[in-house]
Design a protein around this motif. Structure first.
Motif, PDB file in Angstrom:
ATOM      1  N   UNK A 128     -95.938  31.395 107.573  1.00 17.95           N
ATOM      2  CA  UNK A 128     -94.667  31.875 108.111  1.00 17.95           C
ATOM      3  C   UNK A 128     -94.735  32.249 109.585  1.00 17.95           C
ATOM      4  N   UNK A 129     -95.931  32.412 110.116  1.00 22.12           N
ATOM      5  CA  UNK A 129     -96.073  32.897 111.497  1.00 22.12           C
ATOM      6  C   UNK A 129     -95.611  31.848 112.503  1.00 22.12           C
ATOM      7  N   UNK A 130     -94.918  32.300 113.533  1.00 20.85           N
ATOM      8  CA  UNK A 130     -94.477  31.386 114.594  1.00 20.85           C
ATOM      9  C   UNK A 130     -95.220  31.655 115.907  1.00 20.85           C
ATOM     10  N   UNK A 131     -96.043  32.675 115.933  1.00 21.14           N
ATOM     11  CA  UNK A 131     -96.830  32.973 117.130  1.00 21.14           C
ATOM     12  C   UNK A 131     -98.197  33.487 116.708  1.00 21.14           C
ATOM     13  N   UNK A 132     -99.130  33.513 117.635  1.00 24.08           N
ATOM     14  CA  UNK A 132    -100.455  34.056 117.360  1.00 24.08           C
ATOM     15  C   UNK A 132    -101.100  34.506 118.659  1.00 24.08           C
ATOM     16  N   UNK A 133    -102.102  35.349 118.540  1.00 27.66           N
ATOM     17  CA  UNK A 133    -102.911  35.759 119.681  1.00 27.66           C
ATOM     18  C   UNK A 133    -104.281  35.101 119.531  1.00 27.66           C
ATOM     19  N   UNK A 134    -104.780  34.538 120.615  1.00 30.63           N
ATOM     20  CA  UNK A 134    -106.074  33.866 120.622  1.00 30.63           C
ATOM     21  C   UNK A 134    -107.024  34.664 121.510  1.00 30.63           C
ATOM     22  N   UNK A 135    -108.144  35.095 120.952  1.00 30.04           N
ATOM     23  CA  UNK A 135    -109.154  35.829 121.712  1.00 30.04           C
ATOM     24  C   UNK A 135    -110.437  35.008 121.728  1.00 30.04           C
ATOM     25  N   UNK A 136    -110.934  34.732 122.933  1.00 33.42           N
ATOM     26  CA  UNK A 136    -112.171  33.955 123.092  1.00 33.42           C
ATOM     27  C   UNK A 136    -112.905  34.464 124.317  1.00 33.42           C
ATOM     28  N   UNK A 137    -114.181  34.826 124.109  1.00 36.09           N
ATOM     29  CA  UNK A 137    -115.019  35.273 125.221  1.00 36.09           C
ATOM     30  C   UNK A 137    -114.358  36.391 126.017  1.00 36.09           C
ATOM     31  N   UNK A 138    -113.724  37.316 125.311  1.00 37.48           N
ATOM     32  CA  UNK A 138    -113.106  38.456 125.970  1.00 37.48           C
ATOM     33  C   UNK A 138    -111.732  38.200 126.548  1.00 37.48           C
ATOM     34  N   UNK A 139    -111.263  36.956 126.519  1.00 34.20           N
ATOM     35  CA  UNK A 139    -109.929  36.622 127.025  1.00 34.20           C
ATOM     36  C   UNK A 139    -108.947  36.564 125.849  1.00 34.20           C
ATOM     37  N   UNK A 140    -107.760  37.110 126.054  1.00 29.40           N
ATOM     38  CA  UNK A 140    -106.752  37.129 124.992  1.00 29.40           C
ATOM     39  C   UNK A 140    -105.458  36.532 125.526  1.00 29.40           C
ATOM     40  N   UNK A 141    -104.876  35.623 124.761  1.00 28.84           N
ATOM     41  CA  UNK A 141    -103.612  34.998 125.133  1.00 28.84           C
ATOM     42  C   UNK A 141    -102.662  35.048 123.946  1.00 28.84           C
ATOM     43  N   UNK A 142    -101.386  35.328 124.240  1.00 27.63           N
ATOM     44  CA  UNK A 142    -100.342  35.286 123.227  1.00 27.63           C
ATOM     45  C   UNK A 142     -99.655  33.930 123.313  1.00 27.63           C
ATOM     46  N   UNK A 143     -99.599  33.219 122.205  1.00 22.96           N
ATOM     47  CA  UNK A 143     -99.032  31.871 122.182  1.00 22.96           C
ATOM     48  C   UNK A 143     -97.884  31.801 121.184  1.00 22.96           C
ATOM     49  N   UNK A 144     -96.838  31.077 121.566  1.00 18.92           N
ATOM     50  CA  UNK A 144     -95.667  30.894 120.701  1.00 18.92           C
ATOM     51  C   UNK A 144     -95.505  29.409 120.409  1.00 18.92           C
ATOM     52  N   UNK A 145     -95.365  29.076 119.139  1.00 16.83           N
ATOM     53  CA  UNK A 145     -95.165  27.690 118.751  1.00 16.83           C
ATOM     54  C   UNK A 145     -96.323  26.780 119.106  1.00 16.83           C
TER      55      UNK A 145
END
Length: 241
Positions: free
Chosen positions: A23-40
């Protein structure tokens, strides 16, 4: 006295995790201390893997190019947000940890560690159980169903409080539909300064909207035969406008 429910039947952790992902339409990606919020930017695959469609200038995409073997370790975080406006709308959080593997121009995460946080705490989900589990059959339509219930049938929702133990309604000022799945309906009981959730279990699981409609009619029939509880106090709550 009317029918009472044993508020127990609920999705297993693996099924709940797959439902949050579906059901999720967005997610947060964390890699090597970097975090990004992504939609679709993600697609849930049938076996629980996650296909990421990352922009070329994103940090995870850059790491995939620079990491050894092109497989950086990442954590994906998904929030399960109630579609009906109410307090504390985050119903669950899902974390998937693993490595990103290139796949036809995209990146795929096969989870090796999975954690699901619900109201009663955080649970580790077995990756094998997660891979073979399926999302709840109502997950894709739950938002529309709950919004319609809150907007057009709030009187019926309030009638269902006849199936709730009286102690749970003490000080209640408003009731809202919080969640629905094949096993039952969860109501949010709001008070002036706090809230609580109660679950109404269906007599049989509902595998589609038609069966859900029948299960709801059964609950309303049981509510009609139950003793009427104290009327909800009609006063403004913190979330009302």
């Amino acid at each position: 006295m009317g029918d009472r429910h044993a508020w127990t039947a609920a999705p297993a952790a693996a099924e709940r995790a797959r439902s949050v992902l579906a059901a999720a339409w967005s997610c947060a990606v964390t890699a090597e201390g970097c975090r990004e919020e992504l939609v679709g930017a993600h697609t849930a695959l049938a076996d629980g893997r996650v296909l990421l469609h990352l922009p070329e200038d994103s940090a995870p995409a850059a790491l995939a190019l620079c990491a050894p073997r092109g497989e950086p370790s990442v954590v994906l975080e998904f929030a399960d947000v109630a579609p009906v406006p109410l307090r504390s709308r985050i119903r669950a959080r899902l974390w998937l940890a693993g490595t990103l593997v290139p796949d036809e121009g995209n990146l795929v995460l096969r989870p090796t560690r999975i954690a699901l946080r619900r109201a009663r705490g955080v649970a580790a989900v077995d990756p094998a159980e997660y891979a073979t589990a399926e999302p709840d059959p109502l997950a894709a339509t739950e938002a529309r169903l709950l919004t319609h219930l809150a907007d057009a049938h709030l009187d019926a929702v309030e009638r269902l409080t006849r199936l709730v133990e009286p102690d749970s309604l003490h000080g209640a000022v408003r009731v809202q539909p919080l969640a629905v799945d094949r096993h039952g309906l969860t109501l949010r009981i709001e008070r002036t300064r706090d809230h609580g959730d109660v679950r109404l279990t269906f007599h049989r699981p509902a595998d589609d909207v038609a069966e859900l409609t029948e299960r709801m009619h059964v609950l309303l029939g049981q509510a009609a035969r139950a003793a009427c509880p104290r009327t909800l106090q009609r006063q403004r709550t913190d979330g009302d406008r």
